[in-house]
Write an enzyme that holds these catalytic residues in place. Structure first.
Site, PDB file in Angstrom:
ATOM      1  CB  SER A 195       6.826  -0.793   6.993  1.00 62.12           C
ATOM      2  OG  SER A 195       7.157  -2.030   6.170  1.00 62.12           O
ATOM      3  CG  ASP A 468       1.683  -1.945   1.407  1.00 63.96           C
ATOM      4  OD1 ASP A 468       2.313  -2.441   0.686  1.00 63.96           O
ATOM      5  OD2 ASP A 468       1.452  -1.891   2.895  1.00 63.96           O
ATOM      6  CG  HIS A 494       4.362  -0.233   2.674  1.00 67.07           C
ATOM      7  ND1 HIS A 494       3.702  -1.028   3.248  1.00 67.07           N
ATOM      8  CD2 HIS A 494       5.759  -0.045   3.102  1.00 67.07           C
ATOM      9  CE1 HIS A 494       4.626  -1.578   4.195  1.00 67.07           C
ATOM     10  NE2 HIS A 494       5.935  -0.862   4.205  1.00 67.07           N
TER      11      HIS A 494
END
Ligand SMILES: *[C@@H]1O[C@H](CO)[C@@H](O)[C@H](O)[C@H]1NC(C)=O
Ligand SMILES: *[C@@H]1O[C@H](CO)[C@@H](O)[C@H](O)[C@H]1NC(C)=O
Ligand SMILES: *[C@@H]1O[C@H](CO)[C@@H](O)[C@H](O)[C@H]1NC(C)=O
Ligand SMILES: *[C@@H]1O[C@H](CO)[C@@H](O)[C@H](O)[C@H]1NC(C)=O
Ligand SMILES: *[C@@H]1O[C@H](CO)[C@@H](O)[C@H](O)[C@H]1NC(C)=O
Length: 552
Positions: A195, A468, A494
């Site tokens: 991320s 995601d 994700h």
């Protein structure tokens, strides 16, 4: 006598302060949604965690200590120093005998307290890779998150030191000092992250290529897009890919659109808002003083529930993300036929909170009160998640953007405009941090890091799950000549590639992890001079061409 009394009084004061703190924290829990500005509790990849101070919380072989970090890397006369937490795990260290090199994995900490698992839990992928390649593992907590506090408070003027450039320089300084301290010979550092930290891991290769040999950045939102309306489109794609059986032939996106249409219609009139008060259990209810922020805040929190479920759907991150907070469950609840669409949304909120262990009886709906919590500048009053929400939102307002609006045509209607986020930046950080500031800083960051289509780095792999919603601002321009590899992992969410494997995980994951291993093998064993082997290949081609010409 006075002396005798003092401890008693001060003990009382301490107790009152503790009680006050507990009360404030309890309020904080109640008023902020589970998902704030895209960030779930605990951070994007970590999940809810326990503070790790005690050695008992650590995994075998792991230590947690402080690194003496520079306060301001870009002010040569600043001598400020602070304690940055770092995990260290040499359990798998196995100096590669053939080349005498040290393989060092550096997990990049992100927008939350760094948990021990990434450098300790043998089941997470970075540790699996470390075992294969005999790597030492470090994990450096991000400045201003967890216990890594460069300065006494989170005032806006202090947050000027919370930038991605400072964070990258922290990593660079840490690598430089550690190389000397540990006497690493021919060290090969590989940065990892998921991320937001995946951006940092990747950018270490573009900004400090002399220190870092390669980067693995999972679900890196490399496009610094201010108005990230594409996120909602990404959510919709997952709903479209989730089949349901409905007696009227409706699809999951149809049902979500129906509910959002209805809620938006209701929000427009006083009578309608009364209906929403009841159906959504709003606390406080809408009344004559309700302003647009309160209404948008309600939609932001409802949308947050959808985000929180889809972003981690089918992830091995937790039992909940494997089986409960999934797209299939979301569509099942939205498809309770014979129930009002808005009641289904309420059920979804109750369900999602229950999975996180919370019993939802009302829906916090006071924008001002929510902002007051994250406007605090005292670490203790903010609490761990309050501080992280404040820090993360600052990074977004000051640089990244990444504001998840509904500014394009999706099933969510137009409930969450960009203006709401501009106002949130100003309300949290002061009048100077207005729309002009946010826009200008975001543009400046895009220029500094290379903008949407340009990411100049070699030896980087960027896996992204196609379930995601953040993949909409990921980078997909593979360039084999630069060993810049991007992966689209179908059906994965994700940072899915980072978590432990599990039975029934999205089918594309094993192949993606295998591709990451191939990448790492290339780096560890023969990518000492990747350019050299590439150019000697082209030299061979050139010579072959000349020979061919001569023969003709
Ligand atoms: C690290 O630094 C913090 C803050 O200065 C301190 O509270 C903590 O005890 C230190 N931890 C270790 C392991 O030295
Ligand atoms: C989550 O899913 C599992 C497996 O389907 C189920 O046993 C469990 O009750 C669910 N938990 C919640 C809170 O819904
Ligand atoms: C919302 O919160 C603010 C700040 O705590 C408070 O002053 C206000 O009365 C609250 N509004 C309602 C309707 O409860
Ligand atoms: C933001 O503030 C600056 C001065 O700090 C001002 O010049 C600018 O016009 C403001 N922008 C908006 C949109 O209010
Ligand atoms: C944001 O804008 C301010 C004011 O123009 C500037 O001082 C600062 O360097 C900018 N930050 C970034 C990260 O671009």
């Amino acid at each position: 006598k006075i002396r005798d009394k003092r401890p008693f009084v001060s003990r009382h004061l301490v107790m009152i302060r503790v009680l006050l703190l507990v009360a404030l924290l309890a309020v904080a829990e109640a008023r902020r949604p589970l998902f704030f500005n895209g960030r779930p509790k605990g951070g994007f990849v970590n999940g809810a965690i326990q503070r790790s101070q005690a050695a008992a919380d650590l995994f075998p072989g792991q230590t947690l200590s402080n690194f003496t970090q520079k306060l301001d890397h870009f002010n040569p006369i600043d001598t400020g120093r602070w304690d940055q937490r770092v995990y260290y795990n040499p359990s798998y260290a196995d100096k590669d005998k053939s080349s005498g090199q040290d393989i060092i994995f550096l997990m990049v900490g992100g927008e939350g307290e760094e948990p021990p698992k990434w450098s300790g839990d043998p089941k997470v992928q970075i540790m699996q890779y470390a075992a294969t390649y005999g790597a030492v593992v470090y994990d450096l907590e991000h400045r201003f998150f967890g216990m890594s506090r460069p300065i006494n408070d989170m005032k806006t003027e202090s947050l000027r030191l919370l930038t991605t450039q400072q964070a990258l320089a922290d990593l660079a300084y840490f690598i430089t000092v550690t190389n000397q301290k540990m006497g690493y010979s021919n060290p090969k550092w590989i940065t990892f992250g998921g991320s937001y930290p995946a951006q940092l891991a990747a950018k270490m290769r573009s900004k400090y290529p002399e220190l870092v040999a390669a980067a693995v950045g999972s679900s890196a939102p490399l496009h610094l897009q201010l108005d990230t309306y594409g996120y909602a489109e990404g959510v919709q794609q997952v709903l479209e890919a989730t089949p349901i059986t409905n007696s009227q032939g409706k699809t999951c996106p149809d049902l979500v659109r129906e509910a959002f249409d209805k809620m938006q219609q209701l929000s427009l009139t006083r009578e309608g808002r009364k209906t929403l008060n009841a159906q959504m259990h709003l606390d406080p209810p809408f009344d004559d003083n309700t302003n647009k922020h309160d209404i948008i805040n309600m939609f932001a929190n409802i949308y947050g529930t959808f985000q929180g479920m889809i972003q981690y759907t089918y992830d091995g991150r937790s039992e909940a993300s494997k089986y409960n907070t999934t797209a299939a469950e979301l569509c099942r609840i939205m498809n309770q036929e014979g129930k009002d669409p808005v009641d289904n949304v309420w059920d979804l909120n109750v369900y999602s909170a229950a999975v996180y262990g919370e019993e939802l009886t009302s829906f916090a709906n006071n924008y001002t009160a929510m902002i007051e919590e994250v406007k605090q500048t005292d670490w203790d009053l903010l609490g761990e998640d309050g501080a992280s929400d404040r820090g993360w939102t600052w990074i977004c307002c000051n640089e990244l953007g990444a504001f998840q609006t509904t500014d394009s045509d999706t099933v969510f209607g137009s409930v969450l405009p960009m203006g709401y986020f501009f106002d949130m930046c100003t309300d949290m950080f002061g009048s100077e941090i207005n729309a002009t500031y946010v826009r200008d800083n975001n543009s400046a960051s895009q220029v500094y890091y290379g903008g949407e289509d340009y990411f100049d780095a070699t030896n980087v792999i960027l896996p992204s799950g196609m379930f995601d919603p953040w993949h909409m601002i990921s980078y997909f321009n593979t360039d084999e000549s630069k060993n810049l590899i991007t992966l689209k992992i179908e059906g994965a969410a994700h940072c899915s590639d980072m978590y432990p494997e599990y039975d029934g995980e999205p089918k594309a994951l094993p192949a993606a992890r295998q591709r990451i291993r191939e990448f790492l093998t290339g780096i560890v064993y023969d990518a000492d001079h990747p350019q050299k082997s590439a150019s000697s290949l082209s030299l061979t081609v050139l010579i072959a061409g000349i020979v061919a010409k001569l023969l003709m």
